[in-house]
Motif scaffolding. Structure first.
Motif, mmCIF file in Angstrom:
data_model
loop_
_atom_site.group_PDB
_atom_site.id
_atom_site.type_symbol
_atom_site.label_atom_id
_atom_site.label_comp_id
_atom_site.label_asym_id
_atom_site.label_seq_id
_atom_site.Cartn_x
_atom_site.Cartn_y
_atom_site.Cartn_z
ATOM 1 N N THR A 144 -3.074 -6.032 8.028
ATOM 2 C CA THR A 144 -2.253 -4.895 7.635
ATOM 3 C C THR A 144 -1.010 -4.859 8.505
ATOM 4 O OG1 THR A 144 -4.251 -3.664 7.051
ATOM 5 C CG2 THR A 144 -2.225 -2.397 7.280
ATOM 6 N N ARG B 213 3.737 0.298 4.592
ATOM 7 C CA ARG B 213 2.443 -0.343 4.838
ATOM 8 C C ARG B 213 2.184 -1.431 3.792
ATOM 9 N NH1 ARG B 213 -3.170 1.489 6.685
ATOM 10 N NH2 ARG B 213 -4.525 0.357 5.279
ATOM 11 N N PHE C 93 2.474 -2.580 9.381
ATOM 12 C CA PHE C 93 3.044 -1.233 9.302
ATOM 13 C C PHE C 93 4.499 -1.298 9.731
ATOM 14 C CE2 PHE C 93 -1.326 -1.116 10.780
ATOM 15 C CZ PHE C 93 -1.926 -0.271 9.863
ATOM 16 N N SER D 34 -0.525 -4.960 3.071
ATOM 17 C CA SER D 34 -1.769 -5.590 3.505
ATOM 18 C C SER D 34 -2.003 -6.878 2.731
ATOM 19 C CB SER D 34 -2.949 -4.630 3.344
ATOM 20 O OG SER D 34 -3.087 -4.237 2.001
ATOM 21 N N ASP E 221 0.815 -1.211 0.000
ATOM 22 C CA ASP E 221 0.000 0.000 0.000
ATOM 23 C C ASP E 221 0.850 1.262 0.000
ATOM 24 O OD1 ASP E 221 -2.318 -1.611 0.188
ATOM 25 O OD2 ASP E 221 -2.057 -1.733 2.355
#
Length: 81
Positions: free
Chosen positions: A62, A48, A64, A50, A43
């Motif tokens: 998800t 990020r 991070f 997912s 993403d």
């Protein structure tokens, strides 16, 4: 300044994965091994990622990366943060 590729930051990945209990880690390994990770998306490069994972239903996961550490969230019943 050297930019760290979060996917190659083995120490932070090991720390993050080490936070999961044995049952949750085993379930995740099973899902990966049996190809139930349906979609994997970047993403925001370096920050990020997912995926859609099929368990008893489809779940969104998800991950991070920031400040040299991984964190994540999912819509699964375990609700691990």
């Amino acid at each position: 300044m050297t930019t760290v590729n979060p996917l190659q930051d083995a120490d932070s990945i090991k720390r993050y994965l080490g936070e999961f209990d044995r049952t949750t880690a085993g379930r995740g390994s099973h899902y990966f091994k049996y190809n139930t990770v349906l979609q994997l998306r970047c993403d925001e490069p370096g920050a990020r990622y997912s995926a859609t994972v099929r368990g008893s239903m489809d779940y969104e996961v998800t991950l991070f990366y920031g400040s040299g550490e991984w964190d994540g969230e999912c819509t699964c019943p375990v609700g691990y943060e």
